[in-house]
Write a protein that holds these residues in place. Sequence first.
Motif, PDB file in Angstrom:
ATOM      1  N   UNK A 204       0.815  -1.218   0.000  1.00  0.00           N
ATOM      2  CA  UNK A 204       0.000   0.000   0.000  1.00  0.00           C
ATOM      3  C   UNK A 204       0.851   1.272   0.000  1.00  0.00           C
ATOM      4  N   UNK A 205       1.987   1.221   0.681  1.00  0.00           N
ATOM      5  CA  UNK A 205       2.877   2.388   0.667  1.00  0.00           C
ATOM      6  C   UNK A 205       3.420   2.641  -0.741  1.00  0.00           C
ATOM      7  N   UNK A 206       3.564   1.583  -1.519  1.00  0.00           N
ATOM      8  CA  UNK A 206       4.132   1.708  -2.857  1.00  0.00           C
ATOM      9  C   UNK A 206       3.089   1.772  -3.972  1.00  0.00           C
ATOM     10  N   UNK A 207       1.820   2.006  -3.607  1.00  0.00           N
ATOM     11  CA  UNK A 207       0.797   2.222  -4.636  1.00  0.00           C
ATOM     12  C   UNK A 207       1.151   3.450  -5.487  1.00  0.00           C
ATOM     13  N   UNK A 208       0.802   3.457  -6.784  1.00  0.00           N
ATOM     14  CA  UNK A 208       1.096   4.623  -7.628  1.00  0.00           C
ATOM     15  C   UNK A 208       0.508   5.917  -7.081  1.00  0.00           C
ATOM     16  N   UNK A 209      -0.728   5.840  -6.529  1.00  0.00           N
ATOM     17  CA  UNK A 209      -1.346   7.064  -6.013  1.00  0.00           C
ATOM     18  C   UNK A 209      -0.742   7.524  -4.689  1.00  0.00           C
ATOM     19  N   UNK A 308      -4.455   9.060   0.180  1.00  0.00           N
ATOM     20  CA  UNK A 308      -5.554   8.585  -0.675  1.00  0.00           C
ATOM     21  C   UNK A 308      -6.909   9.091  -0.186  1.00  0.00           C
ATOM     22  N   UNK A 309      -7.107   9.062   1.137  1.00  0.00           N
ATOM     23  CA  UNK A 309      -8.377   9.514   1.736  1.00  0.00           C
ATOM     24  C   UNK A 309      -8.066  10.587   2.788  1.00  0.00           C
ATOM     25  N   UNK A 310      -7.862  11.832   2.378  1.00  0.00           N
ATOM     26  CA  UNK A 310      -7.402  12.858   3.325  1.00  0.00           C
ATOM     27  C   UNK A 310      -8.409  13.236   4.405  1.00  0.00           C
ATOM     28  N   UNK A 311      -9.701  12.945   4.187  1.00  0.00           N
ATOM     29  CA  UNK A 311     -10.713  13.311   5.183  1.00  0.00           C
ATOM     30  C   UNK A 311     -11.870  12.320   5.137  1.00  0.00           C
TER      31      UNK A 311
END
Length: 604
Positions: A204-209, A308-311
Amino acid sequence: MVSLSTLDYILIIAFFAITLSIGVFVSKKAGKNSSEFFLSGKTMPWWLLGVSMVATTFSTDTPNLVTDIVRTNGVSGNWVWWAFLITGLLTVFVYAKLWRKSNVNTDLEFYEFRYGGKPATFLRKFRAIYLGVIFNVITMSAVTLAAIKIGGIMLGLEPWQTVVSAGLITVVFSALGGFKGVVYTDFILFFVAMGGAIGAAYYLVNLPEVGGIEAIMTDENVIDKLSILPDFSDKNALITLFIIPLAVQWWSSWYPGAEPGGGGYIAQRMLAAKDENHAIGATFFFNIMHYALRPWPWILVALASLVVFPDLASIQEAFPNITDDKLGHDLAYSAMLTKLPSGLLGLVLASLIAAYMSTISTQLNWGSSYIVYDFYKQQINPKASEKRLVAVGRLSTVMLMIISALLALLLQNALQLFELLLVFGAGTGLIFILRWFWWRINAWSEITAMFASGIISILLKLTPLGDYLFKSEDSVFENYFEYPFVVFVTTIIWLIATYVTQPESKEVLQDFYRKIQPGGPGWEKIISEANADGVNLKTTEEKWSVPSGIGAMLIGCLFIYSCMFATGYWIYGNYNFAIGLTISALLSGFFLKIIWKRIKSTIL
């Protein structure tokens, strides 16, 4: 919602099959008698019990809780539970051998061993229900709530579907296998759970986004969340997240898995150990794994989730099927897991199921042991056969599962329950520490503290008094004084109760000292009185071990905190701090090894 592949299903089904097989395999021996069902005959080795402790505290709500903390208060917010390391290491180096010497079946049996008369009987009976049912059910509800959120986010399951599917297998396994089934399965669950957590964090840390660890370190949503220590210029954060946990919380609050003086399912495992050395080894291994190695995979996923989900709005948009009453920052962990690929997804789901089953099965067996030994056998049927005790244990296991599942459907987030449990037990912890070493503590001390803490917490949480004192614009105190306030008032009340009530009888106190040999100045009066009567209570001439135990605790804290923070700084790429803390860990580990040898030699 994710789509599971054939490989994912194979991994999950294989895990369920192995778990249930172990439960069935040990069921015959577990049902032999109550000691086997709840303590596995007190023959367990340290490494198996240590792994079981780690697996038990790795529950489905733990990564959710850590995610909630990191997203809300940053990495430094974890000091609210990191501070409990002090409690854990005091248990290792001071209390583990005392518990094993007591040779009781549950930590509540201790009450009629340390205290006497009707107050001791009442205390044991009441806490059997208070801890074994009420506290236990609340804890299991938090774990089940996490499972509900994972099922809703990842599989699109309705809450009741998650509760029925996850709970049914767990309760069948727990009722069949007893304590031995729990511990044996925990050994497998630990490796599955850790493998899933580490694999998920790396991917997950290395996901493109997300962009990798370097991108996380510079992201505007993350950069102010990275510090391991709170912002010292922010007085509120400094006091709430750092000073109160380290100065007050660790010794003053009863919290499951981190009880001052040991207790709960940690005590259950110490009591199941082969001897005192195995009890110490198990609890030390647990504390290393629990604090030094395990938090970082969860923290990394929590930090990546801020990219990815800031809030909350972004989580709500991505998962519109989640109802408002279940929406919270703790959902971000499950939300990130939906991005895992086939195979790893199955492993992670299996690891989360493992975490759920490990914690729930432990809580069920532990809570059931209170109901059987400390309530049913003591109050209802003292002459019950071993077969009847096992049957009651299995029935209470099922009932505890049903009650906790129903409560979980009403709850919202894990942090909410964590804070509630902390405040509810505030002010009681000092008694659990002192009762081994101060003769004047009596049953009324504990009864008073328990009721005072509960009543004060209810008044502050459920009435306008809490708002008036701490939360309104015109409040009397700053909001961070709420927890110390409960501790202070509760402590004053139980100290008054201690001195206005009669001490325990001479016979009770002398019997306790003779068996446990706790030592220290807090028992000098009892020893002197016994000597005057021609009774020798001391069976050993060894020096009081508590000072060396406290020294070992301090060096152990330095060792484990150094390991924990060195790991974090290596991940962050801050190599100067990482190298310094690694050297600190090596040096403190060396000195701890020397002290450990001395402590072991005094026990053998």
